[in-house]
Scaffold this motif. Structure first.
Motif, PDB file in Angstrom:
ATOM      1  N   VAL A 257       0.845  -1.205   0.000  1.00 12.20           N
ATOM      2  CA  VAL A 257       0.000   0.000   0.000  1.00 12.20           C
ATOM      3  C   VAL A 257       0.879   1.253   0.000  1.00 12.20           C
ATOM      4  CG1 VAL A 257      -1.762   1.279   1.280  1.00 12.20           C
ATOM      5  CG2 VAL A 257      -1.870  -1.222   1.178  1.00 12.20           C
ATOM      6  N   ARG A 260       2.502   1.568  -3.578  1.00 14.33           N
ATOM      7  CA  ARG A 260       1.592   1.899  -4.683  1.00 14.33           C
ATOM      8  C   ARG A 260       0.992   3.303  -4.545  1.00 14.33           C
ATOM      9  NH1 ARG A 260      -1.637  -3.897  -5.278  1.00 14.33           N
ATOM     10  NH2 ARG A 260      -0.157  -4.869  -6.708  1.00 14.33           N
ATOM     11  N   THR A 261       0.731   3.725  -3.326  1.00 10.49           N
ATOM     12  CA  THR A 261       0.158   5.069  -3.141  1.00 10.49           C
ATOM     13  C   THR A 261       1.194   6.160  -3.428  1.00 10.49           C
ATOM     14  OG1 THR A 261       0.723   4.942  -0.808  1.00 10.49           O
ATOM     15  CG2 THR A 261      -1.574   4.434  -1.399  1.00 10.49           C
ATOM     16  N   VAL A 358      -6.671  -2.083   3.895  1.00  3.21           N
ATOM     17  CA  VAL A 358      -6.536  -1.819   2.453  1.00  3.21           C
ATOM     18  C   VAL A 358      -5.702  -2.920   1.787  1.00  3.21           C
ATOM     19  CG1 VAL A 358      -5.624  -0.220   0.731  1.00  3.21           C
ATOM     20  CG2 VAL A 358      -6.853   0.663   2.716  1.00  3.21           C
ATOM     21  N   PHE A 362      -8.229  -4.750  -0.693  1.00  3.60           N
ATOM     22  CA  PHE A 362      -8.274  -4.011  -1.964  1.00  3.60           C
ATOM     23  C   PHE A 362      -6.946  -4.109  -2.722  1.00  3.60           C
ATOM     24  CE2 PHE A 362     -10.986  -2.016   1.215  1.00  3.60           C
ATOM     25  CZ  PHE A 362     -12.220  -2.084   0.590  1.00  3.60           C
ATOM     26  N   CYS A 363      -5.880  -3.796  -2.032  1.00  2.00           N
ATOM     27  CA  CYS A 363      -4.576  -3.675  -2.679  1.00  2.00           C
ATOM     28  C   CYS A 363      -3.879  -5.040  -2.706  1.00  2.00           C
ATOM     29  CB  CYS A 363      -3.739  -2.642  -1.915  1.00  2.00           C
ATOM     30  SG  CYS A 363      -2.463  -1.925  -2.948  1.00  2.00           S
ATOM     31  N   PRO A 369      -5.575  -5.070  -8.560  1.00  2.00           N
ATOM     32  CA  PRO A 369      -6.182  -4.816  -7.245  1.00  2.00           C
ATOM     33  C   PRO A 369      -7.531  -4.121  -7.411  1.00  2.00           C
ATOM     34  CG  PRO A 369      -4.426  -3.253  -7.663  1.00  2.00           C
ATOM     35  CD  PRO A 369      -4.395  -4.233  -8.788  1.00  2.00           C
ATOM     36  N   ARG A 370      -8.294  -4.044  -6.326  1.00  2.69           N
ATOM     37  CA  ARG A 370      -9.662  -3.491  -6.424  1.00  2.69           C
ATOM     38  C   ARG A 370      -9.661  -1.976  -6.232  1.00  2.69           C
ATOM     39  NH1 ARG A 370     -11.268  -8.151  -2.355  1.00  2.69           N
ATOM     40  NH2 ARG A 370     -11.347  -9.888  -3.818  1.00  2.69           N
ATOM     41  N   CYS A 371      -8.975  -1.288  -7.118  1.00  2.00           N
ATOM     42  CA  CYS A 371      -8.798   0.159  -6.967  1.00  2.00           C
ATOM     43  C   CYS A 371     -10.125   0.919  -7.009  1.00  2.00           C
ATOM     44  CB  CYS A 371      -7.891   0.687  -8.074  1.00  2.00           C
ATOM     45  SG  CYS A 371      -6.224   0.004  -8.020  1.00  2.00           S
ATOM     46  N   CYS A 374     -11.466   1.046  -3.602  1.00  2.00           N
ATOM     47  CA  CYS A 374     -10.488   1.240  -2.521  1.00  2.00           C
ATOM     48  C   CYS A 374     -10.673   2.616  -1.859  1.00  2.00           C
ATOM     49  CB  CYS A 374      -9.071   1.129  -3.082  1.00  2.00           C
ATOM     50  SG  CYS A 374      -7.807   1.579  -1.886  1.00  2.00           S
ATOM     51  N   LEU A 376      -8.602   4.522  -0.635  1.00  2.00           N
ATOM     52  CA  LEU A 376      -7.475   5.447  -0.847  1.00  2.00           C
ATOM     53  C   LEU A 376      -7.375   5.913  -2.302  1.00  2.00           C
ATOM     54  CD1 LEU A 376      -4.647   3.632   1.207  1.00  2.00           C
ATOM     55  CD2 LEU A 376      -6.299   5.330   2.001  1.00  2.00           C
ATOM     56  N   ARG A 377      -8.335   5.506  -3.145  1.00  2.00           N
ATOM     57  CA  ARG A 377      -8.153   5.717  -4.592  1.00  2.00           C
ATOM     58  C   ARG A 377      -7.981   7.194  -4.969  1.00  2.00           C
ATOM     59  NH1 ARG A 377     -13.184   4.592  -3.424  1.00  2.00           N
ATOM     60  NH2 ARG A 377     -14.922   5.834  -4.230  1.00  2.00           N
ATOM     61  N   CYS A 380      -4.188   8.009  -4.469  1.00  2.00           N
ATOM     62  CA  CYS A 380      -3.192   6.969  -4.743  1.00  2.00           C
ATOM     63  C   CYS A 380      -2.458   7.254  -6.050  1.00  2.00           C
ATOM     64  CB  CYS A 380      -3.900   5.612  -4.811  1.00  2.00           C
ATOM     65  SG  CYS A 380      -2.796   4.282  -5.288  1.00  2.00           S
ATOM     66  N   TYR A 383      -2.876   4.461  -8.788  1.00  2.00           N
ATOM     67  CA  TYR A 383      -4.190   4.448  -9.439  1.00  2.00           C
ATOM     68  C   TYR A 383      -4.374   5.663 -10.353  1.00  2.00           C
ATOM     69  CZ  TYR A 383      -9.299   4.382  -9.912  1.00  2.00           C
ATOM     70  OH  TYR A 383     -10.572   4.377 -10.403  1.00  2.00           O
ATOM     71  N   ILE A 390       1.750  -0.341  -9.701  1.00  2.00           N
ATOM     72  CA  ILE A 390       0.915  -1.506  -9.376  1.00  2.00           C
ATOM     73  C   ILE A 390       1.392  -2.740 -10.144  1.00  2.00           C
ATOM     74  CG2 ILE A 390      -1.438  -2.444  -9.493  1.00  2.00           C
ATOM     75  CD1 ILE A 390      -2.461   0.468  -9.383  1.00  2.00           C
TER      76      ILE A 390
HETATM   77  S1  SF4 Z   1      -6.133   2.586  -5.183  1.00  2.00           S
HETATM   78 FE1  SF4 Z   1      -5.457   0.572  -5.889  1.00  2.00          FE
HETATM   79  S2  SF4 Z   1      -3.226   0.640  -5.892  1.00  2.00           S
HETATM   80 FE2  SF4 Z   1      -3.965   2.380  -4.662  1.00  2.00          FE
HETATM   81  S3  SF4 Z   1      -3.964   1.613  -2.556  1.00  2.00           S
HETATM   82 FE3  SF4 Z   1      -6.009   1.274  -3.378  1.00  2.00          FE
HETATM   83  S4  SF4 Z   1      -5.993  -0.796  -4.229  1.00  2.00           S
HETATM   84 FE4  SF4 Z   1      -3.865  -0.163  -3.915  1.00  2.00          FE
END
Ligand code: SF4
Length: 395
Positions: A257, A260-261, A358, A362-363, A369-371, A374, A376-377, A380, A383, A390
């Motif tokens: 997480v 990727r963020t 997360v 999701f991640c 992943p289930r962006c 999510c 945090l989308r 992120c 994303y 990712i």
């Molecule tokens: S948006 Fe996607 S890549 Fe970013 S933290 Fe959430 S699941 Fe992970």
């Protein structure tokens, strides 16, 4: 690039506060009477005696064991297995949390129940786990290190954390022969350390009482998190045993997480992470770059923080973690979030629970992943700006 680190840290903590990741103590039969009709732990009775220990002490022993076992591949399955084994052994009067030596005296029963619980959990969890991890259900195994031998697993992973209160008891009797040992032997030992962080380090590394390889650095900090924040079992009310008093137990879910963020790239370059072997090109699944977040420990941030945050960071090290006697020379990446959390009401536990939530829902550790769902989308980097964060990295 992540736009505002402070907003991201708070959002992760907010998500974690709404979705805490805690073992379900209420489902463990010997603890059922510790909970009221409202379903909550009866905190005013925590110091009531329950056999050789207080309720607080017995729960602490259980959480230490749980933290050790939590290092395996499927946390949901592991926790269920621990609940089943504990409940079944107590039904057979093997009261191993109250009397740790009982686990070894009845090793046949202990092993039988571990095997039976492993099988019943496997039947429920293997398919789900395989689907979520793009793996094969036949690879489902909770014995850690991918071992198939129950004896080694039972004696090493269960036995070592159970042996600690037993050893403390033996040493207490040697010091004061004929005197009844304290009903809070383990807690007394743990709370003697200057801070929860020092305690977490000692749980692994103390020369006489450390669990050594039976517990990972992450698991030792997970234990601190539960003791201080999750279940608030500690009797210490000072800053050094408060909401910022231990490091975040970074693990692969957290690392994924944070990578990727864009959080980790905010603090150091890809090249530096490669040099420190946090990033290992070509060693991830399918030739991707492997992210080994545990190698971040002790790594300094390349990007400077402002004077205000610097002052907070100093106080974190000196007064909360108590890892320094003088102002720290460098700002460690694994500790920076503490400075942001200090400016809020959130705890390190909230932040870590957000990463767990997360990272496990999701991640996921594959390229899809289930962006879209999510939490945090909106902030992120993977994303919104750079999908290679990712697709090109695995944990
Ligand atoms: S948006 Fe996607 S890549 Fe970013 S933290 Fe959430 S699941 Fe992970």
């Amino acid at each position: 690039m992540v736009t505002d680190v402070s907003v991201l840290v708070r959002r992760i903590a907010e998500v974690g506060q709404a979705h805490p990741s805690l073992p379900n103590l209420r489902a463990v039969e010997p603890f059922a009477h510790y909970f009221g009709a409202d379903g909550y732990l009866q905190r005013t009775h925590l110091d009531a005696r329950d056999g050789a220990g207080t309720r607080r002490e017995i729960l602490t022993r259980f959480l230490l064991l749980n933290a050790v076992l939590d290092q395996g591949p499927d946390i949901i399955g592991l926790r269920q297995m621990l609940i089943e084994v504990t409940s079944h052994l107590y039904r057979r009067e093997v009261r191993f949390l109250h009397k740790p030596v009982a686990f070894f005296q009845e090793i046949g029963l202990s092993i039988d129940h571990i095997l039976a619980a492993h099988e019943s959990v496997r039947q429920v969890r293997a398919e789900i786990w395989a689907r979520e991890n793009q793996s094969n259900a036949s690879r489902y195994n909770l014995f850690m290190d991918n071992s198939r031998q129950v004896l080694g697993y039972a004696v090493f992973r269960w036995g070592v954390p159970l042996a600690l209160p037993y050893l403390l008891q033996k040493d207490a009797l040697k010091r004061n022969p004929g005197e009844e040992p304290s009903p809070t032997l383990l807690l007394d030992y743990l709370e003697d350390f200057d801070s929860a962080e020092q305690m977490a380090v000692a749980v692994k590394s103390h020369e006489r009482y450390g669990l050594g390889k039976a517990i990972g650095n992450k698991a030792a900090h997970l234990f601190a998190k539960w003791l201080v924040s999750g279940f608030a079992l500690t009797r210490r009310g000072d800053t050094a045993w408060g909401r910022l008093s231990y490091e975040v137990p970074y693990d692969s879910n957290a690392g994924r997480v944070l990578w990727r963020t864009g959080y980790l790239l905010h603090w150091a370059t890809e090249k530096t992470y490669q040099r420190k072997t946090v990033l290992q090109p070509g060693r991830g699944k399918g030739g991707t770059t492997y992210l080994r977040v545990t190698n971040i420990r002790g790594m300094g941030a390349e990007r400077p923080i402002n004077a205000h945050l610097q002052a907070i960071y100093r106080e974190i090290c000196l007064e909360h973690l108590k890892t320094h006697r003088k102002a720290p020379q460098k700002v460690e990446i694994q500790r920076i979030q503490h400075a942001y959390l200090a400016e809020s009401d959130f705890s390190v536990a909230d932040f870590d629970d957000g990463l767990i939530y997360v990272g496990t829902r999701f991640c996921l550790n594959h390229a899809q992943p289930r962006c879209e769902v999510c939490p945090l989308r909106n902030m992120c980097a993977g994303y919104n700006d750079n999908t290679s964060l990712i697709t090109e990295y695995r944990t």
